[in-house]
Design a protein around this motif. Structure first.
Motif, mmCIF file in Angstrom:
data_model
loop_
_atom_site.group_PDB
_atom_site.id
_atom_site.type_symbol
_atom_site.label_atom_id
_atom_site.label_comp_id
_atom_site.label_asym_id
_atom_site.label_seq_id
_atom_site.Cartn_x
_atom_site.Cartn_y
_atom_site.Cartn_z
ATOM 1 N N ILE A 1 -3.367 20.643 7.828
ATOM 2 C CA ILE A 1 -2.372 19.787 8.471
ATOM 3 C C ILE A 1 -1.927 18.710 7.495
ATOM 4 N N ASP A 2 -0.623 18.495 7.412
ATOM 5 C CA ASP A 2 -0.088 17.474 6.512
ATOM 6 C C ASP A 2 -0.495 16.095 7.012
ATOM 7 N N ALA A 3 -1.173 15.341 6.191
ATOM 8 C CA ALA A 3 -1.612 13.999 6.552
ATOM 9 C C ALA A 3 -1.930 13.229 5.283
ATOM 10 N N GLU A 4 -1.679 11.937 5.336
ATOM 11 C CA GLU A 4 -2.019 11.071 4.206
ATOM 12 C C GLU A 4 -2.314 9.677 4.713
ATOM 13 N N TRP A 5 -3.108 8.952 3.941
ATOM 14 C CA TRP A 5 -3.372 7.550 4.270
ATOM 15 C C TRP A 5 -2.545 6.681 3.334
ATOM 16 N N VAL A 6 -1.912 5.664 3.876
ATOM 17 C CA VAL A 6 -1.102 4.738 3.079
ATOM 18 C C VAL A 6 -1.590 3.324 3.317
ATOM 19 N N ASP A 7 -1.411 2.459 2.309
ATOM 20 C CA ASP A 7 -1.756 1.057 2.494
ATOM 21 C C ASP A 7 -0.603 0.337 3.188
ATOM 22 N N ALA A 8 -0.709 -0.988 3.325
ATOM 23 C CA ALA A 8 0.307 -1.746 4.058
ATOM 24 C C ALA A 8 1.678 -1.611 3.412
ATOM 25 N N LYS A 9 1.721 -1.668 2.078
ATOM 26 C CA LYS A 9 3.012 -1.522 1.402
ATOM 27 C C LYS A 9 3.581 -0.122 1.622
ATOM 28 N N GLY A 10 2.700 0.882 1.579
ATOM 29 C CA GLY A 10 3.152 2.241 1.837
ATOM 30 C C GLY A 10 3.696 2.400 3.243
ATOM 31 N N ALA A 11 3.056 1.715 4.220
ATOM 32 C CA ALA A 11 3.551 1.760 5.592
ATOM 33 C C ALA A 11 4.939 1.133 5.686
ATOM 34 N N LYS A 12 5.153 0.046 4.963
ATOM 35 C CA LYS A 12 6.471 -0.597 5.000
ATOM 36 C C LYS A 12 7.518 0.231 4.261
ATOM 37 N N ASP A 13 7.105 0.964 3.239
ATOM 38 C CA ASP A 13 8.040 1.867 2.574
ATOM 39 C C ASP A 13 8.535 2.935 3.555
ATOM 40 N N ILE A 14 7.632 3.397 4.410
ATOM 41 C CA ILE A 14 7.996 4.401 5.406
ATOM 42 C C ILE A 14 8.860 3.790 6.500
ATOM 43 N N CYS A 15 8.491 2.593 6.930
ATOM 44 C CA CYS A 15 9.216 1.913 8.019
ATOM 45 C C CYS A 15 9.557 0.495 7.567
ATOM 46 N N PRO A 16 10.705 0.291 6.933
ATOM 47 C CA PRO A 16 11.043 -1.007 6.334
ATOM 48 C C PRO A 16 11.083 -2.186 7.310
ATOM 49 N N ILE A 17 11.280 -1.939 8.623
ATOM 50 C CA ILE A 17 11.353 -3.057 9.565
ATOM 51 C C ILE A 17 9.974 -3.492 10.058
ATOM 52 N N LEU A 18 8.910 -2.845 9.589
ATOM 53 C CA LEU A 18 7.549 -3.170 10.019
ATOM 54 C C LEU A 18 7.106 -4.504 9.414
ATOM 55 N N ASN A 19 6.473 -5.332 10.226
ATOM 56 C CA ASN A 19 5.955 -6.626 9.781
ATOM 57 C C ASN A 19 4.552 -6.434 9.194
ATOM 58 N N ILE A 20 4.405 -6.667 7.884
ATOM 59 C CA ILE A 20 3.085 -6.520 7.251
ATOM 60 C C ILE A 20 2.563 -7.861 6.735
ATOM 61 N N GLU A 21 3.128 -8.966 7.242
ATOM 62 C CA GLU A 21 2.613 -10.283 6.863
ATOM 63 C C GLU A 21 1.192 -10.447 7.395
ATOM 64 N N ASP A 22 0.430 -11.365 6.789
ATOM 65 C CA ASP A 22 -0.966 -11.545 7.184
ATOM 66 C C ASP A 22 -1.158 -12.690 8.177
ATOM 67 N N ASN A 23 -0.069 -13.207 8.755
ATOM 68 C CA ASN A 23 -0.173 -14.351 9.662
ATOM 69 C C ASN A 23 0.010 -13.944 11.123
ATOM 70 N N ILE A 24 -0.266 -12.676 11.452
ATOM 71 C CA ILE A 24 -0.171 -12.213 12.827
ATOM 72 C C ILE A 24 -1.561 -11.855 13.338
ATOM 73 N N ARG A 25 -1.674 -11.617 14.638
ATOM 74 C CA ARG A 25 -2.998 -11.387 15.241
ATOM 75 C C ARG A 25 -3.742 -10.247 14.569
ATOM 76 N N TYR A 26 -3.045 -9.142 14.370
ATOM 77 C CA TYR A 26 -3.660 -7.952 13.801
ATOM 78 C C TYR A 26 -2.821 -7.494 12.611
ATOM 79 N N PRO A 27 -3.071 -8.059 11.436
ATOM 80 C CA PRO A 27 -2.284 -7.660 10.264
ATOM 81 C C PRO A 27 -2.402 -6.165 9.985
#
Length: 413
Positions: free
Chosen positions: A140-166
């Protein structure tokens, strides 16, 4: 790692007139096969039975076709489950999804925009990497990405560290996505009807006749119907049907609700899910945001949910996507899901001969639609439990061989 841009697929603007896609016949007094439940799974089972040449079939629906959970789900499709049994059935379904419009000769608007499951803790990361490894072992196609990788996939995602669950990262399945649920149901119904299968609406099952341990007929609001084989595929009401046949199922029914926003320009390119803040968000073909959360904690058969669940899912969505803060909610709705102790489905034989069951999908039934329909058709046609269904037997709750997918199914999906 970069998802395919959201585009309106060919056929998205085709006029749809479902009332003209199939007949509305009177029920006969006998069928070779009776399927109780005219939702996605019931219609898919009928379609694949017809592919096997079995057309003396009736699909009984107490309301209108696909008017239950099929009309009320949030259309997410993926196969990145942890355990081999789950990965097997969902990946089988995903492969069928990839060619379903051709099989049905009908547009289902399957958009493989990818599914991103977020991690918010070191425990999340550990579990996600374990699941990715298991997925890859199952092809099955699957990969793990870090926070920057997640934002590359979804540019509108908030990856700042000042929220409840970064956001610390997440798993990504590029082949996952969404489909147009109504079109899927209409396509299966149209195909089954064209093969000669009777789709009986406004036909509620009120009893199941058992003679010498064998299912022989169903009692309905439109009269008794005898059958050689009966399949119970009534999501949300499975325990009620089982009680009619004299046995119990280890399922509980819960309301599950979701909501959509007003129409927006395409801004959300993928599907994002988060167990920690308990929300999932995608953007439908027309432009509305589709958001959901978990089941309401109480048991019930009402197609509505609690306001506090909506409030919490909206709070979580705005935290992850600040761009949505001023979006307006257009409507909310609810479905009825049946859940099992191990968060996995029940498929296969029952204590009653020639009575088969398909239930307990909880919040994940839509994505399994073609796969489980295909496997149920094989079971009904041959009387033998297919390989992909064997670990989902009712007996596992006696033997203890559970398929515990709570980790993968902690959030409605």
């Amino acid at each position: 790692m970069t998802p395919t841009p959201v585009q309106t697929p060919p056929g998205a603007d085709l006029p749809q007139h479902p009332e003209f896609l199939w007949r509305n016949p009177e029920p006969k007094r006998h069928y070779q096969v009776v399927i109780i439940g005219g939702g996605g799974h019931g219609l898919a089972t009928a379609h694949y039975l017809a592919r096997r040449g079995i057309t003396d079939v009736a699909v009984l629906e107490k309301g209108w076709l696909a008017g239950g959970n099929m009309a009320r789900n949030t259309t997410i499709i993926r196969s990145n489950y942890l355990w081999d049994a789950s990965a097997g059935i969902y990946e089988h379904a995903l492969k069928l999804w990839e060619h379903l419009d051709e099989d049905l000769d009908y547009p289902i608007l399957f958009s493989q925009r990818g599914v991103l499951n977020l991690d918010h803790s070191l425990t999340d990361i550990r579990d996600s990497r374990r699941r990715v490894a298991a997925n890859r072992l199952n092809g099955i196609d699957a990969e793990w990405v870090d926070a920057k990788g997640a934002k590359d996939i979804c540019p509108i995602l908030n990856i700042e560290d000042n929220i409840r669950y970064p956001v610390l990262g997440g798993t990504y399945q590029p082949r996952g996505g969404i489909a147009k649920h109504d079109y899927v149901a209409w396509g299966f119904a149209r195909s089954a009807d064209a093969a000669g299968i009777d789709l009986i609406q406004n036909c509620e099952v009120t009893g199941i006749d058992i003679v010498a341990g064998r299912a022989t007929a169903v009692q309905t609001s439109r009269g008794p119907i005898t059958a050689d084989r009966v399949a119970m595929v009534g999501a949300g009401h499975s325990s009620v049907l089982a009680a009619m046949a004299g046995f119990r199922l280890p399922v509980q029914s819960h309301p599950l609700q979701a909501l959509v926003s007003e129409l927006l320009e395409p801004v959300h390119p993928t599907v994002v899910m988060s167990n920690a803040v308990h929300v999932y968000v995608s953007q439908a073909h027309k432009g509305e945001l589709v958001m959901g959360a978990g089941v309401d904690s109480y048991n019930g058969y009402g197609q509505r949910g609690s306001f506090h669940v909506i409030e919490r899912q909206m709070s979580a969505a705005v935290e992850l996507f600040p761009i949505f803060a001023r979006a307006h909610v257009l409507r909310t709705w609810g479905g009825i899901v049946d859940t099992t102790p191990d968060a996995s489905a029940i498929m296969g034989l029952t204590p009653v001969e020639n009575l088969y069951v398909n239930c307990g999908w909880g919040t994940g039934g839509f994505k399994a639609t073609p796969g489980v329909g295909h496997q149920m058709a094989e079971l009904i046609a041959t009387g033998e439990v297919p390989e992909l269904m064997r670990e989902f037997s009712l007996e596992r709750f006696t033997t203890g061989r559970l398929v515990d997918e709570h980790g993968a199914a902690a959030v409605a999906h």
